[in-house]
Write a protein that holds these residues in place. Structure first.
Motif, PDB file in Angstrom:
ATOM      1  N   TYR A 222       0.815  -1.216   0.000  1.00 48.83           N
ATOM      2  CA  TYR A 222       0.000   0.000   0.000  1.00 48.83           C
ATOM      3  C   TYR A 222       0.848   1.265   0.000  1.00 48.83           C
ATOM      4  CZ  TYR A 222      -4.085  -2.875   1.136  1.00 48.83           C
ATOM      5  OH  TYR A 222      -5.087  -3.795   1.110  1.00 48.83           O
ATOM      6  N   GLU A 223       1.979   1.200   0.665  1.00 51.71           N
ATOM      7  CA  GLU A 223       2.855   2.364   0.797  1.00 51.71           C
ATOM      8  C   GLU A 223       4.229   2.047   0.212  1.00 51.71           C
ATOM      9  OE1 GLU A 223       1.792   5.185   1.874  1.00 51.71           O
ATOM     10  OE2 GLU A 223      -0.158   4.514   2.643  1.00 51.71           O
ATOM     11  N   PRO A 224       4.984   3.069  -0.192  1.00 51.08           N
ATOM     12  CA  PRO A 224       6.356   2.827  -0.669  1.00 51.08           C
ATOM     13  C   PRO A 224       7.157   2.067   0.382  1.00 51.08           C
ATOM     14  CG  PRO A 224       5.696   5.072  -1.147  1.00 51.08           C
ATOM     15  CD  PRO A 224       4.616   4.495  -0.277  1.00 51.08           C
ATOM     16  N   PRO A 242      21.795   4.928  -5.410  1.00 55.46           N
ATOM     17  CA  PRO A 242      21.201   6.234  -5.107  1.00 55.46           C
ATOM     18  C   PRO A 242      19.902   6.540  -5.837  1.00 55.46           C
ATOM     19  CG  PRO A 242      23.576   6.422  -5.373  1.00 55.46           C
ATOM     20  CD  PRO A 242      23.211   5.035  -5.775  1.00 55.46           C
ATOM     21  N   PRO A 243      19.738   6.154  -7.119  1.00 54.05           N
ATOM     22  CA  PRO A 243      18.480   6.497  -7.786  1.00 54.05           C
ATOM     23  C   PRO A 243      17.245   5.886  -7.127  1.00 54.05           C
ATOM     24  CG  PRO A 243      20.148   5.880  -9.389  1.00 54.05           C
ATOM     25  CD  PRO A 243      20.701   5.535  -8.040  1.00 54.05           C
ATOM     26  N   LEU A 244      17.437   4.770  -6.424  1.00 51.14           N
ATOM     27  CA  LEU A 244      16.297   4.129  -5.781  1.00 51.14           C
ATOM     28  C   LEU A 244      16.120   4.584  -4.339  1.00 51.14           C
ATOM     29  CD1 LEU A 244      16.578   0.488  -7.133  1.00 51.14           C
ATOM     30  CD2 LEU A 244      15.169   2.363  -7.971  1.00 51.14           C
ATOM     31  N   GLY A 245      16.993   5.439  -3.881  1.00 48.54           N
ATOM     32  CA  GLY A 245      16.771   6.070  -2.587  1.00 48.54           C
ATOM     33  C   GLY A 245      17.128   5.226  -1.394  1.00 48.54           C
ATOM     34  N   GLY A 246      18.020   4.246  -1.527  1.00 48.25           N
ATOM     35  CA  GLY A 246      18.374   3.487  -0.344  1.00 48.25           C
ATOM     36  C   GLY A 246      19.024   2.171  -0.688  1.00 48.25           C
ATOM     37  N   PHE A 247      19.168   1.337   0.323  1.00 47.00           N
ATOM     38  CA  PHE A 247      19.777   0.033   0.115  1.00 47.00           C
ATOM     39  C   PHE A 247      18.763  -0.905  -0.524  1.00 47.00           C
ATOM     40  CE2 PHE A 247      22.634   1.669   3.356  1.00 47.00           C
ATOM     41  CZ  PHE A 247      23.857   1.257   2.866  1.00 47.00           C
ATOM     42  N   VAL A 248      19.202  -1.619  -1.545  1.00 48.41           N
ATOM     43  CA  VAL A 248      18.320  -2.528  -2.270  1.00 48.41           C
ATOM     44  C   VAL A 248      18.991  -3.893  -2.365  1.00 48.41           C
ATOM     45  CG1 VAL A 248      17.141  -2.969  -4.446  1.00 48.41           C
ATOM     46  CG2 VAL A 248      17.375  -0.625  -3.603  1.00 48.41           C
ATOM     47  N   PRO A 249      18.330  -4.962  -1.985  1.00 45.14           N
ATOM     48  CA  PRO A 249      18.946  -6.276  -2.092  1.00 45.14           C
ATOM     49  C   PRO A 249      19.062  -6.698  -3.546  1.00 45.14           C
ATOM     50  CG  PRO A 249      16.670  -6.503  -1.423  1.00 45.14           C
ATOM     51  CD  PRO A 249      16.974  -5.034  -1.431  1.00 45.14           C
ATOM     52  N   ARG A 256      13.344  -4.850  -7.454  1.00 45.83           N
ATOM     53  CA  ARG A 256      12.428  -3.759  -7.191  1.00 45.83           C
ATOM     54  C   ARG A 256      11.825  -3.276  -8.512  1.00 45.83           C
ATOM     55  NH1 ARG A 256      13.459   1.270  -3.113  1.00 45.83           N
ATOM     56  NH2 ARG A 256      11.490   2.340  -3.418  1.00 45.83           N
ATOM     57  N   ILE A 257      10.485  -3.284  -8.597  1.00 44.84           N
ATOM     58  CA  ILE A 257       9.796  -2.842  -9.811  1.00 44.84           C
ATOM     59  C   ILE A 257       9.508  -1.355  -9.754  1.00 44.84           C
ATOM     60  CG2 ILE A 257       7.793  -3.217 -11.301  1.00 44.84           C
ATOM     61  CD1 ILE A 257       9.779  -5.604 -10.973  1.00 44.84           C
ATOM     62  N   ASP A 258       8.983  -0.898  -8.633  1.00 45.09           N
ATOM     63  CA  ASP A 258       8.766   0.523  -8.385  1.00 45.09           C
ATOM     64  C   ASP A 258       8.759   0.715  -6.879  1.00 45.09           C
ATOM     65  OD1 ASP A 258       6.123  -0.030  -7.390  1.00 45.09           O
ATOM     66  OD2 ASP A 258       5.325   0.063  -9.424  1.00 45.09           O
ATOM     67  N   ARG A 263       9.481  -7.964  -7.142  1.00 43.71           N
ATOM     68  CA  ARG A 263       9.290  -9.243  -7.813  1.00 43.71           C
ATOM     69  C   ARG A 263      10.331 -10.205  -7.276  1.00 43.71           C
ATOM     70  NH1 ARG A 263       9.173  -8.007 -13.523  1.00 43.71           N
ATOM     71  NH2 ARG A 263       6.992  -7.503 -13.113  1.00 43.71           N
ATOM     72  N   VAL A 264       9.880 -11.415  -6.955  1.00 40.32           N
ATOM     73  CA  VAL A 264      10.755 -12.434  -6.380  1.00 40.32           C
ATOM     74  C   VAL A 264      10.652 -13.689  -7.226  1.00 40.32           C
ATOM     75  CG1 VAL A 264      11.393 -13.647  -4.268  1.00 40.32           C
ATOM     76  CG2 VAL A 264      10.154 -11.491  -4.116  1.00 40.32           C
TER      77      VAL A 264
END
Length: 280
Positions: A222-224, A242-249, A256-258, A263-264
């Motif tokens: 529901y929320e980012p 940086p473009p995604l605003g944080g740490f991303v696995p 990360r789609i948005d 998606r896993v």
């Protein structure tokens, strides 16, 4: 015969408000817990009318607790773990008190795992809720899902995935927090009959295996979300983008789609190291 019963609180008769379920305070949900216990015990009685020597394990599937161990008659209470990932000892699985998946029209208290966080799950392009995910996990181990009681939208959902399943509708949904409730005694009588019929028909109801590997699950919130907090499985790697605003696995097949959607992917839903083992 050995059965696993999965329970939830939202699908029992007399329950149609999140104020009755989204709480750890028993003074608020106690009446709902009483109703669930009576419906579970009705199912156990029905099973034993056909299979007196059955071993029946009951897993409390409500996140804040929906079933008291002391209220169970002649069944074993499971309060921890995810037993549907380890079904070797079981002959069948059943659901009591189940709700429909998130987004189901006029389905009382519908949600998918988290009523506060998750917008939807799609597995291999198919919208799925708790019923389909857990029936699939059991089915992949050769175990059929033979019974479900819950609101009328939940019973319809169950029959879409397992057409042969025995079902009992506890109420007719008219909105996300509204329903027309059936007489509790009539419901329990039907659950007793349904429990007996379900175990009698175990050989006629096939395990659900309708979604095949490789598996791709799309989870929308529901929320980012900061997806680095979503993937908590052991051994995952984080990369700062940086473009995604944080740490991303970037491991374990998580993409990360948005801002609200991930998606896993996995070849094996039963892998204890997979994202799915923590989320289904």
């Amino acid at each position: 015969m050995h059965l696993l019963v999965i329970t939830d609180l939202e699908g029992v008769t007399g329950v149609d408000s999140f104020s009755q379920t989204r709480t750890v305070r028993e003074e608020r949900k106690g009446a709902a817990m009483d109703r669930l216990a009576r419906e579970v015990n009705a199912f156990v009685t029905g099973v034993r009318s056909s299979e007196p020597g059955a071993t029946i394990d009951v897993w409390d599937g409500h996140g804040t607790g929906g079933l008291r161990e002391s209220d169970l008659d002649d069944a074993r209470y499971l309060g921890e773990g995810r037993p549907y990932f380890e079904m070797e000892a079981y002959d069948a699985m059943a659901f009591v008190g189940q709700h429909a998946m998130a987004g189901s029209p006029n389905a009382p208290l519908c949600h998918t795992y988290s009523s506060l966080a998750i917008d939807y799950y799609k597995l291999n392009g198919t919208f799925v809720g708790e019923f389909a995910c857990r029936a699939l996990l059991a089915g992949l181990q050769g175990v059929p899902t033979v019974f479900l009681s819950g609101d009328d939208k939940a019973t319809l959902e169950a029959r879409q995935f397992v057409p042969e399943i025995e079902t009992v509708a506890t109420k007719r949904g008219s909105g996300r927090e509204s329903a027309e409730h059936r007489d509790p005694e009539a419901v329990r009588a039907e659950i007793r009959r349904g429990g007996a019929a379900a175990v009698d028909r175990i050989g006629e109801i096939p395990p659900y295996t309708g979604l095949e590997p490789p598996y791709t699950l799309e989870a929308r919130y529901y929320e980012p979300r900061n997806v680095s907090k979503i993937d908590r499985t052991a051994g995952w790697i984080r990369k700062y983008l940086p473009p995604l605003g944080g740490f991303v696995p970037v491991s374990k097949g998580v993409t990360r789609i948005d801002a609200r959607t991930i998606r896993v992917t996995a070849d094996d839903l039963l892998d204890p190291e997979s994202w799915f083992h923590d989320r289904l």
